[in-house]
Design a protein around this motif. Sequence first.
Motif, PDB file in Angstrom:
ATOM      1  N   GLU A 138       0.832  -1.201   0.000  1.00 11.05           N
ATOM      2  CA  GLU A 138       0.000   0.000   0.000  1.00 11.05           C
ATOM      3  C   GLU A 138       0.867   1.251   0.000  1.00 11.05           C
ATOM      4  O   GLU A 138       0.603   2.224  -0.679  1.00 11.05           O
ATOM      5  CB  GLU A 138      -0.898  -0.013   1.240  1.00 11.05           C
ATOM      6  CG  GLU A 138      -1.591   1.289   1.514  1.00 11.05           C
ATOM      7  CD  GLU A 138      -3.070   1.200   1.212  1.00 11.05           C
ATOM      8  OE1 GLU A 138      -3.831   1.831   1.911  1.00 11.05           O
ATOM      9  OE2 GLU A 138      -3.445   0.506   0.272  1.00 11.05           O
ATOM     10  N   SER A 163      -5.619   2.254  -4.340  1.00 13.85           N
ATOM     11  CA  SER A 163      -5.408   2.215  -2.900  1.00 13.85           C
ATOM     12  C   SER A 163      -6.490   2.929  -2.121  1.00 13.85           C
ATOM     13  O   SER A 163      -6.808   2.547  -1.015  1.00 13.85           O
ATOM     14  CB  SER A 163      -4.053   2.811  -2.556  1.00 13.85           C
ATOM     15  OG  SER A 163      -4.009   4.160  -2.961  1.00 13.85           O
ATOM     16  N   LEU A 164      -7.039   3.994  -2.667  1.00 13.23           N
ATOM     17  CA  LEU A 164      -8.031   4.741  -1.896  1.00 13.23           C
ATOM     18  C   LEU A 164      -9.455   4.493  -2.382  1.00 13.23           C
ATOM     19  O   LEU A 164     -10.386   5.140  -1.909  1.00 13.23           O
ATOM     20  CB  LEU A 164      -7.714   6.240  -1.936  1.00 13.23           C
ATOM     21  CG  LEU A 164      -6.586   6.658  -1.001  1.00 13.23           C
ATOM     22  CD1 LEU A 164      -6.353   8.147  -1.069  1.00 13.23           C
ATOM     23  CD2 LEU A 164      -6.861   6.240   0.427  1.00 13.23           C
ATOM     24  N   LEU A 177     -11.763  -1.565  -1.064  1.00 11.89           N
ATOM     25  CA  LEU A 177     -12.132  -1.809   0.328  1.00 11.89           C
ATOM     26  C   LEU A 177     -11.037  -2.612   1.022  1.00 11.89           C
ATOM     27  O   LEU A 177     -10.674  -3.682   0.554  1.00 11.89           O
ATOM     28  CB  LEU A 177     -13.424  -2.621   0.368  1.00 11.89           C
ATOM     29  CG  LEU A 177     -14.731  -1.852   0.282  1.00 11.89           C
ATOM     30  CD1 LEU A 177     -15.891  -2.823   0.253  1.00 11.89           C
ATOM     31  CD2 LEU A 177     -14.859  -0.885   1.444  1.00 11.89           C
ATOM     32  N   ARG A 215      -5.506  -3.212   7.415  1.00 10.90           N
ATOM     33  CA  ARG A 215      -4.794  -1.966   7.132  1.00 10.90           C
ATOM     34  C   ARG A 215      -3.462  -1.861   7.853  1.00 10.90           C
ATOM     35  O   ARG A 215      -2.524  -1.256   7.366  1.00 10.90           O
ATOM     36  CB  ARG A 215      -5.660  -0.764   7.542  1.00 10.90           C
ATOM     37  CG  ARG A 215      -6.690  -0.433   6.508  1.00 10.90           C
ATOM     38  CD  ARG A 215      -7.640   0.626   7.004  1.00 10.90           C
ATOM     39  NE  ARG A 215      -8.589   0.912   5.965  1.00 10.90           N
ATOM     40  CZ  ARG A 215      -8.456   1.877   5.071  1.00 10.90           C
ATOM     41  NH1 ARG A 215      -7.421   2.691   5.129  1.00 10.90           N
ATOM     42  NH2 ARG A 215      -9.354   2.056   4.141  1.00 10.90           N
ATOM     43  N   PRO A 249     -15.724   6.469  -1.390  1.00  6.80           N
ATOM     44  CA  PRO A 249     -14.636   5.596  -0.921  1.00  6.80           C
ATOM     45  C   PRO A 249     -13.332   6.354  -0.680  1.00  6.80           C
ATOM     46  O   PRO A 249     -12.642   6.131   0.304  1.00  6.80           O
ATOM     47  CB  PRO A 249     -14.481   4.584  -2.065  1.00  6.80           C
ATOM     48  CG  PRO A 249     -15.840   4.522  -2.689  1.00  6.80           C
ATOM     49  CD  PRO A 249     -16.413   5.906  -2.572  1.00  6.80           C
ATOM     50  N   ASN A 300     -11.728   6.198   2.909  1.00  7.10           N
ATOM     51  CA  ASN A 300     -10.423   5.544   3.045  1.00  7.10           C
ATOM     52  C   ASN A 300      -9.348   6.513   3.508  1.00  7.10           C
ATOM     53  O   ASN A 300      -8.427   6.138   4.222  1.00  7.10           O
ATOM     54  CB  ASN A 300     -10.021   4.889   1.717  1.00  7.10           C
ATOM     55  CG  ASN A 300     -10.827   3.633   1.454  1.00  7.10           C
ATOM     56  OD1 ASN A 300     -11.326   3.013   2.379  1.00  7.10           O
ATOM     57  ND2 ASN A 300     -10.970   3.267   0.196  1.00  7.10           N
ATOM     58  N   THR A 301      -9.458   7.773   3.101  1.00  5.86           N
ATOM     59  CA  THR A 301      -8.483   8.763   3.548  1.00  5.86           C
ATOM     60  C   THR A 301      -8.628   9.022   5.045  1.00  5.86           C
ATOM     61  O   THR A 301      -7.651   9.104   5.786  1.00  5.86           O
ATOM     62  CB  THR A 301      -8.663  10.079   2.773  1.00  5.86           C
ATOM     63  OG1 THR A 301      -8.504   9.810   1.384  1.00  5.86           O
ATOM     64  CG2 THR A 301      -7.645  11.122   3.202  1.00  5.86           C
ATOM     65  N   SER A 334     -10.012   7.039   7.268  1.00  5.26           N
ATOM     66  CA  SER A 334      -9.989   5.826   8.102  1.00  5.26           C
ATOM     67  C   SER A 334      -8.734   5.691   8.942  1.00  5.26           C
ATOM     68  O   SER A 334      -8.757   5.105  10.021  1.00  5.26           O
ATOM     69  CB  SER A 334     -10.098   4.590   7.207  1.00  5.26           C
ATOM     70  OG  SER A 334     -11.404   4.463   6.745  1.00  5.26           O
ATOM     71  N   GLN A 335      -7.615   6.218   8.415  1.00  7.02           N
ATOM     72  CA  GLN A 335      -6.371   6.059   9.172  1.00  7.02           C
ATOM     73  C   GLN A 335      -6.494   6.646  10.575  1.00  7.02           C
ATOM     74  O   GLN A 335      -5.876   6.149  11.520  1.00  7.02           O
ATOM     75  CB  GLN A 335      -5.227   6.752   8.428  1.00  7.02           C
ATOM     76  CG  GLN A 335      -5.500   8.223   8.196  1.00  7.02           C
ATOM     77  CD  GLN A 335      -4.423   8.895   7.382  1.00  7.02           C
ATOM     78  OE1 GLN A 335      -3.266   8.804   7.731  1.00  7.02           O
ATOM     79  NE2 GLN A 335      -4.796   9.552   6.297  1.00  7.02           N
ATOM     80  N   TYR A 388     -16.880  -0.243   5.715  1.00 10.84           N
ATOM     81  CA  TYR A 388     -15.485   0.204   5.801  1.00 10.84           C
ATOM     82  C   TYR A 388     -14.738  -0.460   6.958  1.00 10.84           C
ATOM     83  O   TYR A 388     -13.546  -0.759   6.830  1.00 10.84           O
ATOM     84  CB  TYR A 388     -15.413   1.733   5.884  1.00 10.84           C
ATOM     85  CG  TYR A 388     -15.727   2.325   4.534  1.00 10.84           C
ATOM     86  CD1 TYR A 388     -14.822   2.225   3.491  1.00 10.84           C
ATOM     87  CD2 TYR A 388     -16.955   2.918   4.281  1.00 10.84           C
ATOM     88  CE1 TYR A 388     -15.111   2.713   2.227  1.00 10.84           C
ATOM     89  CE2 TYR A 388     -17.264   3.412   3.025  1.00 10.84           C
ATOM     90  CZ  TYR A 388     -16.336   3.307   2.008  1.00 10.84           C
ATOM     91  OH  TYR A 388     -16.633   3.780   0.750  1.00 10.84           O
ATOM     92  N   GLY A 394     -14.475  -4.089   5.645  1.00 12.44           N
ATOM     93  CA  GLY A 394     -13.898  -4.251   4.310  1.00 12.44           C
ATOM     94  C   GLY A 394     -14.692  -5.199   3.437  1.00 12.44           C
ATOM     95  O   GLY A 394     -14.129  -5.899   2.598  1.00 12.44           O
TER      96      GLY A 394
END
Length: 308
Positions: free
Chosen positions: A39, A96-97, A100, A106, A215, A219-220, A222-223, A247, A250
Amino acid sequence: MPDQAGTQLRAWVDYFRDLGIHDFYRRGEPAALGAEPAEEAVNEAANEAAVALDRASTIPVLSASIASGADVPAAAQRAQPLPAAPASPLANPAPSLVTLISFNQRAPLPAAPVPAAERAAALAAIQEEIGDCTRCPLAYAGRHKIVFGDGSPTARLMFVGEGPGADEDAQGLPFVGKAGQLLNNMIAAMGLARSEVYIANIVKCRPPGNRVPEPVEANTCSQFLLRQIDVVRPEVIVALGSTAAIYLLGVRRSLSSLRGAWHTCRGAKLAVTYHPAFLLRDPRQKAEAWKDLQMVMAELKLTPPARK
Ligand code: URA
């Protein structure tokens, strides 16, 4: 005006997406999770493409067009030609972004939990790192406040919703509107106070018109939710509605197929139930949601408060 700018930005995001560039607003940032070599390589390539794009002055044109209210096609015509994307280690550096990836996949779980006494400070550090975030298009879509999360840093139970609505955006706190009142009632029915649980969302900024987060936005963001979960280390997470379930786990599956069973997420057991906003629209499903919460109560050995 913010609506117009948001619409324009979306058009630009679509424009870049059509070009196969999904990551352009994360340029220059170190990979936050550090534990996913594949990733990371993907993001690296996308970041390089973004830097190249930036050098070609496309992003300033984008900002200028938003500020001036110019329409996107005209602004696009003014943008300088895009440079060739750098060679990618993978066939397609873009997904990547938009793909899922479960929260379990991750990043590995931290070796040791954050000591209970340090969790509030650890959460504050994450919030500080988020800052006045501009990592995704939601930053430009009329957001007033970033809704980080709320509740006990040592909660045994965490609720995860979709994203802030208008009330949350105004107050900077999750679930404070009508859906929040119902969530408060659900928490009280479980024998807990709101201050004893932790509440957060998949995205921290309000999607315009309360649309489902894209998404790339989820996804951005989610970190940071992932790190909040790793700090709080709840025993049980309740995913409120399908966006949270999709999310966190996944998987793109129906809510009904995910309810009534235990899943796992970052060392916690995860249950899926209806979103309170859905229950407000269809109160007949409250009995079903109560079954989900009873499953959680049994796991946490909670007893409902005595009826008065
Ligand atoms: N809906 C959500 O999913 N989250 C909130 O914080 C409020 C409403």
